[in-house]
Design an enzyme around this catalytic site. Structure first.
Site, PDB file in Angstrom:
ATOM      1  N   GLU A 142      30.256  36.742  27.475  1.00  0.00           N
ATOM      2  CA  GLU A 142      29.735  35.930  28.588  1.00  0.00           C
ATOM      3  C   GLU A 142      28.205  35.803  28.565  1.00  0.00           C
ATOM      4  OE1 GLU A 142      31.316  37.271  32.355  1.00  0.00           O
ATOM      5  OE2 GLU A 142      33.136  36.137  32.042  1.00  0.00           O
ATOM      6  N   GLU A 313      39.923  35.660  29.672  1.00  0.00           N
ATOM      7  CA  GLU A 313      40.131  36.634  30.746  1.00  0.00           C
ATOM      8  C   GLU A 313      40.785  35.902  31.914  1.00  0.00           C
ATOM      9  OE1 GLU A 313      36.495  38.647  31.782  1.00  0.00           O
ATOM     10  OE2 GLU A 313      35.954  39.010  29.690  1.00  0.00           O
TER      11      GLU A 313
HETATM   12  C1  GAL Z   1      33.916  39.099  33.364  1.00  0.00           C
HETATM   13  C2  GAL Z   1      33.477  39.989  32.216  1.00  0.00           C
HETATM   14  C3  GAL Z   1      34.359  41.204  32.073  1.00  0.00           C
HETATM   15  C4  GAL Z   1      34.611  41.827  33.418  1.00  0.00           C
HETATM   16  C5  GAL Z   1      35.230  40.812  34.319  1.00  0.00           C
HETATM   17  C6  GAL Z   1      35.594  41.345  35.675  1.00  0.00           C
HETATM   18  O1  GAL Z   1      32.848  38.369  33.859  1.00  0.00           O
HETATM   19  O2  GAL Z   1      33.487  39.277  31.007  1.00  0.00           O
HETATM   20  O3  GAL Z   1      33.740  42.113  31.208  1.00  0.00           O
HETATM   21  O4  GAL Z   1      33.400  42.294  33.933  1.00  0.00           O
HETATM   22  O5  GAL Z   1      34.328  39.761  34.498  1.00  0.00           O
HETATM   23  O6  GAL Z   1      36.170  40.357  36.488  1.00  0.00           O
END
Ligand code: GAL
Length: 652
Positions: A142, A313
């Protein structure tokens, strides 16, 4: 579409790894991302590597036939590295260092840090690049998360000066492009130019816009270093980076060209809380997310890497980082997963496998609870895996989207630099156009301005302040309905007002001139009745024009709202949602697009020979009430009655 999860073997006892892998496999997961924050365990001090544990972690996943996406660990430089190179830390706009103790504590421009990233990436790529189970790489994690693209360090200043020299060659050209005669801001040399922070009042907007362009280029070149190394040592593996939601500090279209596949991190409930949705929307969609949040990004990032994209994610339950963190309605994790599939994702991977009991994210749900039992997210991931199997058998042809919506990162930076009214937020203007299109049941491709637009039935450009010759020439070749929004053509590439006024070069296509603009505070509006007899209100922005083009919509005080010359339409105001929907459906009459007016809480997507219908509302929806063509369809999943937080899929 494949399913997967984000997994951190370094957080769990090694004796559980094999069982974790077997459990993932049994759940229907197949692509597992690991490694992206593990630098301190891979290299505990400079040059002392410990690969053995990672070798074993990879083996335990590979043994179950799982595929691995390996992350380079450069988002989390370890303490020994920061201590050895303290000036690698980014500096915020107030001149304060962004210290060690969380993550992303680096400046993209720091040459020493870049070297370290090259070193760790090449060690990793050499070691695992040809491993059979490693099918893809994720660079860093990110870019820009926690506001980390803009750095006001000495390293950034030095790099900015070089960037400016490359762009302008001589200092007189820069002075003239920026208009530095104003307030005696003229420079004698490139080395005299500082970063545009900590000035008494705002710095020159041209200076700020160039700094934003520069900062974006820094991210792209930082990423490119890792991409080049991985390509060298890990042939035939895809390279991706995980983009974020509503995040615009670098040009994702440009960065995406260096990737094989774009991915993004989808947290619909966290985004609803964090970004400026209305209180009403926040309450209505607290447990489902606004119906367009995920889809908007699916369609945006599909346009960033030649059509290949995925969700790296996926929110599996409550997150920890928003102001409030509600639990999704039962069914939403499955719905979000299938919505990604409807938009063409290659995979959808849940963040994270198991909730971790310690550190910053201990309150963030995983597929498994802290005690290792399955949470609701896991139940829905299993269901989604079965859904995907049943759909696979039905898909036949490929689809093509019909409407192009242009999103331009440079426009975002320009309007952030000079909003002219606090509520003029370009990304929301684009999002509202997206919502209008999706509420009409249309498939949308969100594309950059240099995309090939020749196959679209309609083109929507919510605003494009800088219109270059290439773009103008391309638009001239198109005959389909095209909508330009307010402030289009309102600036030159050097951030000045065009001599012939806005919409600048667009005046070749439509005879109108913007003679005055005003931004509207909350409570200050224009009103009118549209040609479809709907009352509307104008918020945020209004232009007054001189024009001999046809005026199609106007306010009650006769101020023109929509003008047209042939296929070119120009909107003078930030359009009210219903007015915008009317305008778009009227434009669609000149196309073969199939319009269906959907209720607020329902969205559809046509993909292959199927129609996916998603109910984001709290009440059941009967599809046969919406379109009688949808009576008695061949349902693959669900039926005409869609319950709250549920979906149906039927043959088109
Ligand atoms: C994203 C990040 C992850 C984790 C996640 C939590 O922004 O890539 O590492 O922090 O959020 O929701």
């Amino acid at each position: 579409m494949k399913l997967g999860c984000c997994y951190y073997p370094e957080h769990w006892p090694e004796q559980e790894w094999a069982q974790n892998a077997a459990h993932m496999h049994a759940m229907g997961l197949s692509t597992i991302r690991i490694g992206e924050f593990a630098w301190s365990r891979i290299e505990s001090k400079q040059g002392t590597y410990d690969w053995a544990w990672l070798d074993r972690a990879i083996e335990s996943l590979a043994k179950e036939g799982l595929h691995i996406i390996l992350g380079t660990p450069t988002a989390t430089p370890p303490k020994w590295l920061v201590d050895a190179m303290p000036d690698m830390i980014a500096i915020d706009a107030n001149g304060r260092p962004r210290k060690f103790g969380s993550r992303r504590h680096y400046c993209f421009s720091h040459m020493g840090y870049r070297k370290e990233c090259e070193r760790i990436t090449s060690e990793m790529a050499k070691r695992y690049g040809k491993h059979e189970a490693v099918i893809a790489w994720q660079t860093d994690n990110e870019y820009g998360c926690h506001d980390t693209v803009l750095s006001y360090s000495n390293a950034a200043r030095d790099a900015f000066q070089i960037w400016l020299k490359n762009k302008y060659s001589d200092i007189e050209s820069l002075n003239s492009a920026w208009g530095n005669v104003f307030w005696s801001m003229e420079y004698q040399s490139f080395t005299a130019i500082d970063l545009p922070n900590l000035t008494v009042t705002e710095a020159n907007p041209a200076h700020r816009l160039d700094y934003r362009r520069f900062a974006s280029d820094e991210v792209i070149s930082f990423n490119q270093l890792q991409v080049d190394i991985i390509r060298q040592h890990s042939p035939q593996r895809d390279i991706t980076h995980n983009f974020m939601g509503f995040y615009t500090d670098f040009d994702h279209h440009k960065l995406g060209q260096d990737l094989d596949i774009a991915t993004w991190d989808s947290y619909p409930l966290g985004f609803l809380e964090t970004y400026p949705f209305s209180e009403e929307e926040r309450n209505q969609y607290a447990r489902q997310g606004h119906p367009d949040i995920a889809a908007f990004h699916h369609d945006l990032y599909r346009g960033c890497s030649n059509g290949r994209w995925g969700v790296m994610e996926q929110q599996p339950g409550p997150v920890n980082w928003a102001k409030h963190n509600p639990a999704p309605l039962d069914g939403m994790v499955r719905l979000w997963t299938l919505e990604a599939m409807a938009h063409g994702a290659e995979f959808c991977s849940y963040f994270r496998w198991r909730q971790v009991p310690f550190a910053q994210e201990q309150m963030h749900a995983g597929l498994l609870r802290v005690d290792g039992e399955e949470a609701q997210g896991a139940i829905e991931a299993r269901q989604a895996a079965q859904d995907i199997e049943s759909i696979k058998a039905q898909q036949i042809t490929d689809d093509s989207s019909n409407v192009a919506l242009i999103f331009d990162y440079e426009a975002q930076w320009l309007f952030e630099t000079q909003p002219q009214g606090a509520s003029f937020q370009y990304i929301w203007l684009v999002f509202e156009h997206y919502t209008a299109l999706r509420k009409l049941g249309l498939n949308v491709d969100i594309v950059p301005k240099d995309a090939d637009l020749s196959s679209y039935a309609m083109i929507i450009i919510p605003s494009l302040p800088i219109i270059d010759d290439d773009f103008l020439a391309k638009i001239k070749t198109l005959t389909v309905p095209i909508l330009f929004g307010p402030r289009s053509g309102s600036k030159t590439k050097d951030f000045a007002i065009p001599d012939n006024l806005a919409p600048g070069p667009l005046q070749e296509l439509i005879d109108l001139k913007v003679i005055r603009v005003e931004s509207l505070r909350d409570g200050l509006h224009y009103f009118g009745t549209s040609s479809n007899s709907d009352d509307f209100r104008i918020d945020h922005w209004m232009e007054s024009i001189e024009c001999s083009a046809e005026i199609i919509e106007k306010c009650s005080n006769d101020n023109a709202i929509l003008c047209r010359n042939g296929n070119i339409h120009y909107l003078t105001a930030w359009p009210y949602p219903m007015l915008l929907q009317n305008i778009i459906s009227n434009m669609a009459k000149d196309t073969d697009l199939a319009i269906v007016e959907l209720p607020d809480t329902l969205r559809i997507r046509r993909k292959d020979n199927l129609i996916y219908a998603f109910n984001y509302g709290l009440k059941d929806i009967d599809l046969s009430d919406i379109d009688d063509r949808w009576d008695d369809r061949d349902y693959i999943i669900g039926s005409e009655d869609i319950k709250a937080a549920d979906f149906s899929i039927f043959k088109a």
